[in-house]
Design a protein around this motif. Structure first.
Motif, PDB file in Angstrom:
ATOM      1  N   SER A 187     -54.864 -21.303 -35.683  1.00  8.97           N
ATOM      2  CA  SER A 187     -55.731 -21.513 -34.512  1.00  8.97           C
ATOM      3  C   SER A 187     -56.745 -22.639 -34.689  1.00  8.97           C
ATOM      4  CB  SER A 187     -56.477 -20.219 -34.177  1.00  8.97           C
ATOM      5  OG  SER A 187     -57.218 -19.753 -35.289  1.00  8.97           O
ATOM      6  N   HIS A 223     -60.802 -16.451 -36.102  1.00 11.27           N
ATOM      7  CA  HIS A 223     -60.816 -17.285 -34.902  1.00 11.27           C
ATOM      8  C   HIS A 223     -61.905 -16.771 -33.992  1.00 11.27           C
ATOM      9  CE1 HIS A 223     -59.605 -19.852 -31.639  1.00 11.27           C
ATOM     10  NE2 HIS A 223     -59.596 -18.806 -30.833  1.00 11.27           N
ATOM     11  N   SER A 227     -62.189 -22.837 -29.216  1.00 16.30           N
ATOM     12  CA  SER A 227     -61.542 -23.756 -30.153  1.00 16.30           C
ATOM     13  C   SER A 227     -62.180 -25.136 -30.092  1.00 16.30           C
ATOM     14  CB  SER A 227     -60.052 -23.869 -29.849  1.00 16.30           C
ATOM     15  OG  SER A 227     -59.408 -22.626 -30.051  1.00 16.30           O
TER      16      SER A 227
END
Length: 264
Positions: A187, A223, A227
């Motif tokens: 990720s 994660h 992002s």
């Protein structure tokens, strides 16, 4: 000021005590127990998450690592913070040694990345950052400090928004140093603050040299909500020696050089 910091530290220590035995969190109940507002509690939880001390998920939270929380004495209340601060300084000092005279570098809003400023000594470096806390940092006589400007994100004193991103788009750095909330092979890198994702990614895009992620081992394999970049955009991960060998292998297979540092 010190009294206020002590109050916050004690309160967050109590929150960690609670999480160590209760994964399911009733925010209203815990806030009432601590005699604080639910909003203050949520801020404390987010701060603990940002520091890598806990991992939040829907309806609960857990300790990020095998940290032993107990209430044996007041002298132990800052043990966790001390451990993480020690790791941060070791990581930041190593990162500072990678910087050469004449470099222009990016540093994001990370508290770990910001510590680099304390270890530049007499190096002639131009530091571009969106970290408002840099104004309170100790910097060497040859360091040129440039703030991006932009909207102030109050909780972290970071500078965000279109203005900050525009300024970064006009700069090319030799090296980039990013702190993150999480980093994982599948990720990439992530943050808990939506407004900082564009800033982090613009720093990556405008760096002509290596991109270093500075993250203690508790953030590896995690994660977070938002992002900031893919794993193939990162060249190095500087972390502590508690990182798992399997994680090191996974990163290396994805082209990321891992530097595990002894911190004790």
């Amino acid at each position: 000021m010190k009294k206020t910091q002590s109050i916050v530290s004690k309160r967050r220590s109590k929150i960690l005590d609670y999480i160590s035995t209760n994964e399911s969190i009733n925010t209203n109940e815990l806030a009432e127990k601590l005699n604080i507002s639910p909003l203050t509690l949520r801020r404390d939880l987010q701060a603990l998450d940002d520091e890598g001390l806990i991992i939040r998920y829907y309806g609960g939270a857990k300790l990020a690592t095998d940290i032993n929380i107990d209430n044996k004495s007041d002298s132990e209340e800052n043990t966790i913070d001390s451990t993480y601060n020690q790791k941060k300084h070791v990581i930041a000092k190593y990162a500072a040694d990678l910087i050469d005279d004449g470099d222009t570098i990016f540093i994001n809003s990370s508290s770990t990345a910001l510590l680099i400023l304390e270890y530049l000594d007499t190096k002639r470096v131009c530091v571009i950052t969106n970290n408002g806390k840099a104004l309170q940092s100790s910097i060497g006589p040859n360091v040129e400090l440039v703030l991006t400007g932009g909207q102030v994100y109050e909780r972290k004193q970071s500078l965000v928004g279109e203005f900050a991103t525009y300024i970064l788009s006009k700069i090319t750095a030799d090296k980039c140093f990013l702190g993150v909330s999480g980093i994982a092979c599948d990720s990439g890198i992530s943050t808990s603050v939506l407004q900082e994702t564009l800033i982090n990614h613009e720093m990556i895009n405008r760096c002509s040299g290596p991109v270093y992620v500075l993250a203690d081992s508790s953030k590896v394999g995690r994660h977070h909500s938002f992002s900031s970049g893919d794993i193939d955009e990162i060249s190095h991960l500087i972390t502590d020696s508690n990182i798992k060998e399997t994680d090191i292998k996974d990163f290396q297979e994805n082209g990321v050089t891992v530097v595990p540092l002894d911190w004790q």
